[in-house]
Write an enzyme that holds these catalytic residues in place. Structure first.
Site, PDB file in Angstrom:
ATOM      1  N   ASP A  21       5.217  -5.103   6.142  1.00 23.37           N
ATOM      2  CA  ASP A  21       5.674  -6.457   6.479  1.00 23.37           C
ATOM      3  C   ASP A  21       5.650  -7.417   5.289  1.00 23.37           C
ATOM      4  OD1 ASP A  21       2.907  -6.484   6.485  1.00 23.37           O
ATOM      5  OD2 ASP A  21       2.770  -7.972   8.085  1.00 23.37           O
ATOM      6  N   GLY A  22       4.651  -7.290   4.426  1.00 24.99           N
ATOM      7  CA  GLY A  22       4.586  -8.171   3.249  1.00 24.99           C
ATOM      8  C   GLY A  22       5.794  -7.954   2.344  1.00 24.99           C
ATOM      9  N   ASP A  75       2.354  -1.046  11.790  1.00 19.98           N
ATOM     10  CA  ASP A  75       2.387  -2.371  12.423  1.00 19.98           C
ATOM     11  C   ASP A  75       3.698  -3.108  12.158  1.00 19.98           C
ATOM     12  OD1 ASP A  75       1.930  -2.601   9.723  1.00 19.98           O
ATOM     13  OD2 ASP A  75       0.493  -4.235   9.892  1.00 19.98           O
ATOM     14  N   GLY A  80       0.832  -1.213   0.000  1.00 14.45           N
ATOM     15  CA  GLY A  80       0.000   0.000   0.000  1.00 14.45           C
ATOM     16  C   GLY A  80       0.858   1.251   0.000  1.00 14.45           C
ATOM     17  N   ARG A 108       0.881  -4.953  -5.467  1.00 14.52           N
ATOM     18  CA  ARG A 108       0.969  -6.182  -4.672  1.00 14.52           C
ATOM     19  C   ARG A 108       1.180  -7.282  -5.711  1.00 14.52           C
ATOM     20  NH1 ARG A 108      -0.390  -4.501   0.427  1.00 14.52           N
ATOM     21  NH2 ARG A 108      -1.978  -2.889   0.587  1.00 14.52           N
ATOM     22  N   THR A 164       4.351   2.339   5.627  1.00 17.40           N
ATOM     23  CA  THR A 164       2.959   1.868   5.631  1.00 17.40           C
ATOM     24  C   THR A 164       2.170   2.727   6.609  1.00 17.40           C
ATOM     25  OG1 THR A 164       1.450   0.108   6.386  1.00 17.40           O
ATOM     26  CG2 THR A 164       3.670   0.020   7.257  1.00 17.40           C
ATOM     27  N   ASP A 223      -0.105   1.730   8.426  1.00 15.45           N
ATOM     28  CA  ASP A 223      -0.605   0.911   9.539  1.00 15.45           C
ATOM     29  C   ASP A 223       0.247   0.983  10.808  1.00 15.45           C
ATOM     30  OD1 ASP A 223      -2.476   0.122   7.690  1.00 15.45           O
ATOM     31  OD2 ASP A 223      -1.583  -1.833   7.319  1.00 15.45           O
ATOM     32  N   ARG A 259      -5.405  -2.910   8.731  1.00 11.67           N
ATOM     33  CA  ARG A 259      -5.319  -4.346   8.433  1.00 11.67           C
ATOM     34  C   ARG A 259      -5.513  -5.200   9.691  1.00 11.67           C
ATOM     35  NH1 ARG A 259      -3.153  -6.652   3.615  1.00 11.67           N
ATOM     36  NH2 ARG A 259      -2.088  -4.725   3.208  1.00 11.67           N
TER      37      ARG A 259
HETATM   38  O1  F6P Z   1      -1.327  -1.775   4.533  1.00 13.83           O
HETATM   39  C1  F6P Z   1      -1.964  -0.587   4.227  1.00 13.83           C
HETATM   40  C2  F6P Z   1      -3.413  -0.819   3.957  1.00 13.83           C
HETATM   41  O2  F6P Z   1      -3.996   0.410   3.594  1.00 13.83           O
HETATM   42  C3  F6P Z   1      -4.209  -1.470   5.096  1.00 13.83           C
HETATM   43  O3  F6P Z   1      -4.553  -0.565   6.101  1.00 13.83           O
HETATM   44  C4  F6P Z   1      -5.377  -2.065   4.342  1.00 13.83           C
HETATM   45  O4  F6P Z   1      -5.911  -3.165   5.015  1.00 13.83           O
HETATM   46  C5  F6P Z   1      -4.753  -2.496   3.056  1.00 13.83           C
HETATM   47  O5  F6P Z   1      -3.590  -1.703   2.871  1.00 13.83           O
HETATM   48  C6  F6P Z   1      -5.617  -2.362   1.830  1.00 13.83           C
HETATM   49  O6  F6P Z   1      -4.968  -3.002   0.784  1.00 13.83           O
HETATM   50  P1  F6P Z   1      -5.233  -2.772  -0.769  1.00 13.83           P
HETATM   51  O7  F6P Z   1      -4.498  -1.535  -1.182  1.00 13.83           O
HETATM   52  O8  F6P Z   1      -4.627  -3.971  -1.415  1.00 13.83           O
HETATM   53  O9  F6P Z   1      -6.684  -2.657  -0.928  1.00 13.83           O
END
Ligand code: F6P
Length: 323
Positions: A104-105, A131, A12, A73, A127, A129, A173
Site C-alpha cells: 500500500d505504501g 493487506d 518490504g 523505503r 507484500t 502482509d 504490520r
Molecule cells: O510490509 C511487510 C513487512 O514485513 C511488515 O509485515 C512489517 O511490519 C514491515 O514490513 C517491516 O518493515 P521494515 O522492513 O521496514 O522493517
C-alpha cells in the site's frame, strides 16, 4: 521507437517478486516493449538508476526469494519535491509506463506521482502482509505463511514435550492475515489480531479452562504492532493473569525470505503479465489483482482506502477449533 516500460520493487521484499519481474520482462519484450529495471525502488528512481532488462537477464530467478532489483523505503519520494524530481527523471529517460511491485505504501507513492506525471502507472501487489484491497492474495503471502507455519510446527513439538505455553509473534504490520492463517493451520489456541478486539483476562480464562479440559500445552499467535502490543507485552500481561509461565518467539524477518511457493510463482507470473496487458490497453492508476479467480484492475486509491476483511467464517470457528 519501442515504448519503454519501467519496473521497480518497493517496500518490504516478498517471495515471488522475482517471478513477477521475470513475467513483466518476458511478456513485455514478447509484446514489443523495451523493459527497463529501476534499482532500489523509489530511491533508484530519484537517481535515475535504471537499465534495460532483456529476457536473459531474468533467467534463473523465478525460484529466488528477495528481489534482484533490490528494494527500499524512500522518505524523499514522500515529498512533493521528491516526486517532481522523479517525474523529471522519468521524462529524461523517456519512460512511458511504470510498473510498481509492492504494497500500500508503494501504491500511495505511485498515485501521488500519477497526479503530476503523464506516463501510465500500474501496481502489482507484492507484500507478505496480504493487506491490499483489490486482490484475494498478494505475492509473497503464501510463502510467508508456509514459512511461519513450519516454525510453529517445530515450536509445537517443544511446547508439547515441556507442557509449555508459547506466545508467537508473526508479521503483518496493521493486519492479521498472516496471524489468522498460521494460527488456524498451526492449531493455535488463541489468535490475537488488530482487526478483532480482545480482552486478555478472557484469554487467560480460556487458557485455564483449556488446562482443566486436559490441554497440556498451548500456542498463542499474536500479530505484531501497537494494536495487539506484540508478543512480549502480551506474554508479560497474560502470564500472571493465566497463572502459567510463557515463552515468547518473534518470527520476524525470516517470514520475508525464502523460495517462493508454487502458488506465489503462479500469482506473480499472472499479475506481472496482466500488468503489461493493462499498460498496453492504456490503463493507468490501477493495480493488477485477482479476485475469485478473475483478473481485475482496481484503482490504486482503493487499494489502501478500502479495507480487505479477514475471513469472518474462520474467526467465528476459532473457539470451537481450540476446544
Ligand atoms: O510490509 C511487510 C513487512 O514485513 C511488515 O509485515 C512489517 O511490519 C514491515 O514490513 C517491516 O518493515 P521494515 O522492513 O521496514 O522493517
Amino acid at each position: 521507437m519501442k515504448r519503454r516500460l519501467a519496473v521497480l520493487t518497493s517496500g518490504g521484499d516478498a517471495p515471488g517478486m522475482n517471478a513477477a519481474i521475470r513475467s513483466v520482462v518476458r511478456v513485455g519484450t514478447a509484446r514489443g516493449l523495451e523493459v527497463v529495471g529501476i534499482r532500489r525502488g523509489y530511491k533508484g528512481l530519484l537517481t535515475g538508476d535504471m537499465f534495460t532488462l532483456s529476457p536473459r537477464d531474468v533467467s534463473n530467478i523465478i525460484q529466488r526469494g528477495g528481489t534482484i532489483l533490490k528494494t527500499s523505503r524512500c522518505e524523499e519520494f514522500k515529498t512533493p519535491e521528491g516526486r517532481q524530481r522523479a517525474k523529471a527523471i522519468l521524462e529524461q529517460h523517456k519512460i512511458d509506463g511504470l510498473i510498481l511491485i509492492g504494497g500500500d505504501g508503494t501504491f500511495r507513492g505511485g498515485d501521488a506521482l500519477g497526479k503530476i506525471w503523464s506516463g501510465q502507472i500500474i501496481g502489482v501487489p507484492g507484500t507478505i502482509d496480504n493487506d491490499v484491497y483489490g486482490t484475494d492474495y498478494t505475492i509473497g503471502y503464501d510463502t510467508a505463511i508456509n514459512t511461519a507455519l513450519d516454525a510453529i510446527d517445530k515450536i509445537r513439538d517443544t511446547a508439547d514435550s515441556h507442557d509449555r505455553i508459547f506466545v508467537v509473534e508473526v508479521m503483518g504490520r496493521h493486519s492479521g492475515f498472516i496471524a489468522q492463517a498460521v494460527g488456524v493451520c498451526g492449531g493455535a489456541e488463541e489468535i490475537l489480531v488488530p482487526e478483532e478486539p480482545f480482552d486478555l483476562a478472557e484469554v487467560a480464562r480460556r487458557i485455564r479452562e483449556g488446562r482443566q479440559r486436559g490441554k497440556t500445552s498451548s500456542i498463542i499467535i499474536v500479530a505484531e504492532g501497537e494494536e495487539t502490543g506484540g508478543a512480549v507485552k502480551v506474554a508479560q500481561q497474560l502470564a500472571p493473569l493465566a497463572g502459567y509461565d510463557m515463552r515468547v518467539v518473534i518470527l520476524g524477518y525470516l517470514q520475508r525470505g525464502g523460495t517462493p511457493t508454487a502458488a506465489d510463482r503462479l500469482l506473480a507470473t499472472k499479475l506481472g503479465a496482466y500488468a503489461v496487458d493493462l499498460f498496453i490497453q492504456g490503463a493507468t492508476g490501477v493495480m493488477a489483482g485477482e479476485v475469485g479467480g478473475i483478473l481485475c484492475a482496481t484503482p490504486l486509491t482503493e487499494t489502501w482506502s478500502k479495507k480487505k476483511p479477514l475471513d469472518k467464517y474462520l474467526t467465528g470457528l476459532q473457539q470451537q477449533l481450540a476446544s
